[in-house]
Design an enzyme around this catalytic site. Structure first.
Site, PDB file in Angstrom:
ATOM      1  N   ARG A 246       0.865  -1.182   0.000  1.00 47.85           N
ATOM      2  CA  ARG A 246       0.000   0.000   0.000  1.00 47.85           C
ATOM      3  C   ARG A 246       0.901   1.230   0.000  1.00 47.85           C
ATOM      4  O   ARG A 246       1.930   1.258   0.685  1.00 47.85           O
ATOM      5  CB  ARG A 246      -0.875   0.042   1.261  1.00 47.85           C
ATOM      6  CG  ARG A 246      -2.069  -0.895   1.229  1.00 47.85           C
ATOM      7  CD  ARG A 246      -3.159  -0.416   0.248  1.00 47.85           C
ATOM      8  NE  ARG A 246      -4.321  -1.278   0.247  1.00 47.85           N
ATOM      9  CZ  ARG A 246      -4.537  -2.282  -0.600  1.00 47.85           C
ATOM     10  NH1 ARG A 246      -3.654  -2.562  -1.542  1.00 47.85           N
ATOM     11  NH2 ARG A 246      -5.644  -2.995  -0.528  1.00 47.85           N
ATOM     12  N   GLU A 275      -3.721   7.524  -4.220  1.00 53.50           N
ATOM     13  CA  GLU A 275      -4.202   7.066  -5.530  1.00 53.50           C
ATOM     14  C   GLU A 275      -5.545   7.723  -5.867  1.00 53.50           C
ATOM     15  O   GLU A 275      -6.368   7.901  -4.974  1.00 53.50           O
ATOM     16  CB  GLU A 275      -4.369   5.538  -5.486  1.00 53.50           C
ATOM     17  CG  GLU A 275      -3.044   4.844  -5.301  1.00 53.50           C
ATOM     18  CD  GLU A 275      -3.173   3.335  -5.161  1.00 53.50           C
ATOM     19  OE1 GLU A 275      -4.256   2.781  -5.431  1.00 53.50           O
ATOM     20  OE2 GLU A 275      -2.167   2.707  -4.787  1.00 53.50           O
ATOM     21  N   HIS A 293      -1.555   0.442  -9.854  1.00 54.03           N
ATOM     22  CA  HIS A 293      -2.236  -0.525  -8.978  1.00 54.03           C
ATOM     23  C   HIS A 293      -2.916  -1.647  -9.779  1.00 54.03           C
ATOM     24  O   HIS A 293      -4.145  -1.806  -9.752  1.00 54.03           O
ATOM     25  CB  HIS A 293      -3.259   0.183  -8.082  1.00 54.03           C
ATOM     26  CG  HIS A 293      -3.546  -0.575  -6.823  1.00 54.03           C
ATOM     27  ND1 HIS A 293      -3.806   0.020  -5.619  1.00 54.03           N
ATOM     28  CD2 HIS A 293      -3.603  -1.915  -6.578  1.00 54.03           C
ATOM     29  CE1 HIS A 293      -4.017  -0.896  -4.695  1.00 54.03           C
ATOM     30  NE2 HIS A 293      -3.898  -2.090  -5.259  1.00 54.03           N
TER      31      HIS A 293
HETATM   32  N1  LIG Z   1      -0.832  -4.304  -5.274  1.00 55.94           N
HETATM   33  C1  LIG Z   1      -1.935  -5.009  -5.166  1.00 55.94           C
HETATM   34  O1  LIG Z   1      -2.754  -5.067  -6.070  1.00 55.94           O
HETATM   35  C2  LIG Z   1      -2.169  -5.793  -3.913  1.00 55.94           C
HETATM   36  C3  LIG Z   1      -2.836  -7.018  -4.010  1.00 55.94           C
HETATM   37  C4  LIG Z   1      -3.036  -7.754  -2.858  1.00 55.94           C
HETATM   38  C5  LIG Z   1      -2.585  -7.276  -1.635  1.00 55.94           C
HETATM   39  N2  LIG Z   1      -1.946  -6.090  -1.560  1.00 55.94           N
HETATM   40  C6  LIG Z   1      -1.427  -5.596  -0.270  1.00 55.94           C
HETATM   41  O2  LIG Z   1      -0.442  -6.492   0.186  1.00 55.94           O
HETATM   42  C7  LIG Z   1      -0.572  -6.623   1.595  1.00 55.94           C
HETATM   43  C8  LIG Z   1      -0.031  -7.979   2.028  1.00 55.94           C
HETATM   44  O3  LIG Z   1      -0.906  -8.986   1.568  1.00 55.94           O
HETATM   45  P1  LIG Z   1      -0.801 -10.491   2.077  1.00 55.94           P
HETATM   46  O4  LIG Z   1      -1.974 -11.193   1.496  1.00 55.94           O
HETATM   47  O5  LIG Z   1       0.547 -11.028   1.830  1.00 55.94           O
HETATM   48  O6  LIG Z   1      -1.026 -10.277   3.648  1.00 55.94           O
HETATM   49  P2  LIG Z   1      -0.582 -11.228   4.833  1.00 55.94           P
HETATM   50  O7  LIG Z   1      -1.422 -10.860   5.996  1.00 55.94           O
HETATM   51  O8  LIG Z   1      -0.544 -12.652   4.381  1.00 55.94           O
HETATM   52  O9  LIG Z   1       0.925 -10.800   5.111  1.00 55.94           O
HETATM   53  C9  LIG Z   1       1.308  -9.596   5.711  1.00 55.94           C
HETATM   54  C10 LIG Z   1       2.527  -9.895   6.562  1.00 55.94           C
HETATM   55  O10 LIG Z   1       3.017  -8.684   7.108  1.00 55.94           O
HETATM   56  C11 LIG Z   1       3.441  -8.936   8.459  1.00 55.94           C
HETATM   57  N3  LIG Z   1       3.422  -7.675   9.189  1.00 55.94           N
HETATM   58  C12 LIG Z   1       2.371  -6.941   9.583  1.00 55.94           C
HETATM   59  N4  LIG Z   1       2.765  -5.843  10.258  1.00 55.94           N
HETATM   60  C13 LIG Z   1       4.111  -5.868  10.271  1.00 55.94           C
HETATM   61  C14 LIG Z   1       5.110  -5.009  10.788  1.00 55.94           C
HETATM   62  N5  LIG Z   1       4.776  -3.904  11.447  1.00 55.94           N
HETATM   63  N6  LIG Z   1       6.393  -5.342  10.578  1.00 55.94           N
HETATM   64  C15 LIG Z   1       6.716  -6.461   9.918  1.00 55.94           C
HETATM   65  N7  LIG Z   1       5.816  -7.338   9.412  1.00 55.94           N
HETATM   66  C16 LIG Z   1       4.538  -7.039   9.593  1.00 55.94           C
HETATM   67  C17 LIG Z   1       2.409  -9.936   8.966  1.00 55.94           C
HETATM   68  O11 LIG Z   1       2.902 -10.636  10.066  1.00 55.94           O
HETATM   69  C18 LIG Z   1       2.231 -10.823   7.743  1.00 55.94           C
HETATM   70  O12 LIG Z   1       3.170 -11.877   7.737  1.00 55.94           O
HETATM   71  C19 LIG Z   1      -2.080  -6.445   1.837  1.00 55.94           C
HETATM   72  O13 LIG Z   1      -2.344  -5.960   3.129  1.00 55.94           O
HETATM   73  C20 LIG Z   1      -2.516  -5.493   0.768  1.00 55.94           C
HETATM   74  O14 LIG Z   1      -2.587  -4.182   1.283  1.00 55.94           O
HETATM   75  C21 LIG Z   1      -1.732  -5.340  -2.675  1.00 55.94           C
END
Ligand SMILES: NC(=O)c1ccc[n+]([C@@H]2O[C@H](COP(=O)([O-])OP(=O)(O)OC[C@H]3O[C@@H](n4cnc5c(N)ncnc54)[C@H](O)[C@@H]3O)[C@@H](O)[C@H]2O)c1
Length: 333
Positions: A246, A275, A293
């Protein structure tokens, strides 16, 4: 068949209409396909949604109703039990407000992992090659372009993943195929199985020792601007930054400064702080590879996400709990 319980679709379902219509055997189906926040709030007040037990919150929903913040969550019908949200990120839903009202919320992790990780690799390779100059030049008849420079190979470089979740692991798996060494930081260390050979390091060490940094963590109050000037200062000179998580996770103004000073060699970005606005300092900088995005913008992934939302909605309506409930609510159990 009519039922005293209903499901409400906010926005559109594009790839899985048949499966949505099949839900009609369980509950009656309502749709809110166009309107505005004010209109939606009025509809909630008027009682037309008073039989709604489950909401399908499509990608379009934020455009129509605005975020599901406290005000909107409090206006939702008393009958509501489930919000099935289409998106892996759910920073546009106030989860605490939902939990207070005992509304369970699901998102769509897993379904998004491959296409978002593919986008991260595309951006990473593009940034390592500083591809923007030749990419733009060839179409303008300028062949490789003025200012074309050699790039870098991923092979032999250390990839630091901040947030080794579903997408982070899919990025790590792909990067290994390109000969990169993987290290990561999460709030808690993962099991050896989930680490799959990645080295666990502190946040500070990740910043200090990664050649490429991939941001893969959720946006929340703790992660907003988690990468800002002090963090750039700790990084290696010539680091490459990739963000498919994000936009507000990075302080964009600090990234622009770090790019301009040469501290950051290049950046690959799919997401932005405001965005669809993009910081002019990023648009002007040819060391930045940007896409608007499009992380999950494939036929396969969009269909997979819609089906997962519908599976969650169905499971919620049937009182079986949600398949991919948001972690904040699971921890409360
Ligand atoms: N660009 C896109 O189109 C797109 C698509 C899907 C998801 N996303 C973004 O990607 C993010 C991650 O998705 P995901 O499915 O892998 O989520 P997820 O929950 O599987 O993984 C997120 C990871 O981040 C870790 N985390 C959280 N806070 C933290 C911190 N302060 N320090 C270190 N690690 C931390 C969590 O422990 C977890 O392992 C989503 O939240 C979303 O915003 C973007």
């Amino acid at each position: 068949m009519t039922s005293s319980r209903a499901a409400l679709l906010i926005g559109k379902i594009t790839h899985s209409r048949k499966e949505w219509e099949a839900l009609g055997s369980l509950v009656s189906l309502k749709e809110y396909g166009s309107g505005s926040r004010t209109h939606f709030l009025e509809q909630c007040q008027s009682g037309v949604f008073d039989d709604v037990v489950g909401i399908y919150r499509s990608n379009e929903s934020t455009r129509l109703t605005g975020p599901f913040d406290k005000e909107l969550v409090q206006a939702l019908p008393n009958s509501l039990e489930t919000i099935a949200h289409n998106g892996a990120g759910y920073d546009n839903i106030d989860i605490s407000a939902c939990t207070e009202r005992q509304i369970q919320v699901s998102s769509t992790p897993i379904a998004v992992d491959d296409s978002t990780a593919d986008t991260a690799m595309f951006l990473m390779l593009g940034a390592l090659r500083r591809v923007t100059i030749p990419f733009n030049a060839i179409r303008k008849g300028g062949w490789r372009g003025k200012g074309f420079q050699l790039g870098h190979d991923p092979k032999g470089k250390t990839l630091g993943v901040l947030g080794l979740g579903g997408i982070g692991r899919a990025v790590a798996q792909r990067a290994k195929g390109f000969g990169m060494t993987i290290q990561y930081h999460n709030r808690n260390r993962l099991t050896a199985e989930l680490e799959d050979g990645a080295r666990y390091v502190s946040f500070e060490e990740l910043l200090k020792t990664s050649d490429v940094l991939s941001l893969n963590l959720a946006l929340n109050a703790n992660t907003r601007h988690i990468i800002s000037k002090p963090q750039f200062d700790l990084m290696k000179d010539g680091v490459v930054i990739v963000n498919t998580a994000r936009g507000p996770i990075i302080d964009e103004a600090a990234l622009v400064d770090a790019l301009n000073s040469g501290k950051v060699f290049s950046a690959g970005l799919d997401v932005f702080e405001e965005e669809p606005k993009v910081h002019p300092g990023l648009l002007e900088n040819e060391n930045v590879v940007i896409v608007p995005h499009i992380g999950t913008s494939t036929w396969e992934t969009q269909k997979g996400m819609e089906l997962l939302v519908l599976d969650n909605l169905k499971s919620g309506i049937q009182g079986k709990g949600l398949i991919t409930q948001v972690p904040e609510q699971k921890q409360k159990r």
